[in-house]
Design an enzyme around this catalytic site. Structure first.
Site, PDB file in Angstrom:
ATOM      1  N   GLU A 115       0.813  -1.214   0.000  1.00 46.32           N
ATOM      2  CA  GLU A 115       0.000   0.000   0.000  1.00 46.32           C
ATOM      3  C   GLU A 115       0.847   1.264   0.000  1.00 46.32           C
ATOM      4  O   GLU A 115       0.493   2.259  -0.670  1.00 46.32           O
ATOM      5  CB  GLU A 115      -0.956  -0.001   1.200  1.00 46.32           C
ATOM      6  CG  GLU A 115      -2.112  -0.969   1.078  1.00 46.32           C
ATOM      7  CD  GLU A 115      -1.722  -2.413   1.342  1.00 46.32           C
ATOM      8  OE1 GLU A 115      -2.522  -3.329   1.012  1.00 46.32           O
ATOM      9  OE2 GLU A 115      -0.611  -2.638   1.877  1.00 46.32           O
ATOM     10  N   HIS A 127     -10.497  -6.067   8.369  1.00 42.09           N
ATOM     11  CA  HIS A 127     -11.368  -5.946   7.201  1.00 42.09           C
ATOM     12  C   HIS A 127     -12.662  -5.180   7.498  1.00 42.09           C
ATOM     13  O   HIS A 127     -13.545  -5.142   6.646  1.00 42.09           O
ATOM     14  CB  HIS A 127     -11.734  -7.333   6.661  1.00 42.09           C
ATOM     15  CG  HIS A 127     -10.597  -8.066   6.027  1.00 42.09           C
ATOM     16  ND1 HIS A 127      -9.531  -8.528   6.757  1.00 42.09           N
ATOM     17  CD2 HIS A 127     -10.353  -8.420   4.731  1.00 42.09           C
ATOM     18  CE1 HIS A 127      -8.679  -9.148   5.946  1.00 42.09           C
ATOM     19  NE2 HIS A 127      -9.163  -9.091   4.715  1.00 42.09           N
TER      20      HIS A 127
END
Length: 328
Positions: A61, A130
């Site tokens: 990321e 998540h």
């Protein structure tokens, strides 16, 4: 031309339109190409626009956002997908130390028209990392703009407006609403749509004001529907933009109703609800008939999927806050 689309499909249409309208728009992220993203938001885009414009990146990321900074400096408009909310933190330094500061660092000479898409929130039975709600981290950071859609029509127009903006924008997508359907005007140009950084009255009412954004707008609307059966008319305001906040419609509503309840999924401590409550108190003190109340997630790490419904704000908790407000 109006169609009934899921929120996820509306985002897909909006991204497609952005790619068509500007050859400098590129989409990049983990599995966004051949797979079409884990939620299929970018489904079919690499096939139609090629691997140079819809780019499958490594699982890194910080590298995704760092590359986007370089592309933006060179005149591109990168759209980064962070696969899940909890995966954004490796990129946090790039976002707050580079993306947010470049315009100021360069004395206004370098703009970074970057959009960072983040599916956020719980309610899908996912594992750890998540189901986070990290919006306050970015809303607190000067130099970033932060928006979130709650329905298909806004998803379609807001993603296009974010991409055409010259400012870096964190675009939060309520992942558990991806499959909810709504009417979308596919002929609507971004410049003709509702302004990106404006809040909107989602339901009119006269007795109390519910303020929500993203995944909690549906909860607020359902709560207002249930309250109407008992004779209470609750006004629901969808903030849409978290930084900057557009609170003039909120102030007008609270001056009318005298009661305000802020609803968000993120933990309550130092959340956006605290800022909104403070501003309402400053602006509407003499109109309030009760303190501004908050209905939020609890101040604990997001729980295991089997008990997440105990964590998430729901209709009962919202209506309980409304009752407490009227009982003050």
């Amino acid at each position: 031309m109006s169609e009934t689309l899921t929120l996820g499909k509306a985002l897909n249409h909006g991204l497609r339109r952005a790619l068509e309208n500007d050859p400098k728009v590129v989409i990049m992220g983990e599995d966004v190409g051949k797979l079409g993203g884990v939620f299929r938001i970018t489904d079919g885009l690499q096939k139609d626009f090629g691997e140079n414009r819809v780019i499958d990146t490594p699982l890194a990321e910080a590298g995704i956002v760092g590359t986007a900074v370089g592309l933006a400096i060179r005149g591109y408009r990168p759209v980064c997908e962070i696969q899940f909310d909890g995966f954004v933190f490796p990129a946090y330094n790039q976002i707050v130390a580079q993306v947010a500061k470049m315009y100021y660092r360069s004395l206004g000479n370098v703009r970074l028209p970057i959009v960072i898409r983040i599916p956020y929130g719980g309610g899908i039975g996912a594992v750890e990392h998540h189901s986070e709600s990290p919006e306050a981290y970015f809303s607190h950071t000067p130099g970033l703009k932060v928006v979130t859609c709650s329905n298909s029509a806004d998803a379609y127009s807001m993603i296009q407006q974010a991409i055409t903006s010259d400012d870096p924008i964190i675009f939060f997508e309520p992942k558990r609403r991806y499959w909810e359907k709504g009417e979308v005007d596919l002929s609507l140009a971004p410049q003709d749509a509702y302004p990106l950084h404006s809040s909107r009255i989602a339901r009119e009412g006269s007795d109390a004001t519910l303020i929500a954004y993203g995944p909690m707008v549906r909860v607020a609307l359902d709560s207002a529907e249930a309250a109407a059966e008992d004779g209470r008319q609750l006004e629901v305001i969808d903030l849409r933009s978290l930084s900057p906040l557009d609170l003039d419609p909120v102030f007008a509503s609270v001056r009318k109703t005298g009661h305000a309840v802020v609803v968000h999924e993120a933990p309550g401590n130092l959340g956006l609800g605290a800022e909104i409550a403070a501003r309402i108190t400053e602006e509407c003190f003499y109109s309030l008939e009760a303190p501004v109340l908050r209905v939020t997630g609890y101040d604990v790490p997001y729980p295991a999927a089997r008990v997440e419904e105990e964590y998430l704000p729901d209709l009962d908790r919202v209506l309980d806050a409304v009752d407490r407000s009227f009982g003050w």
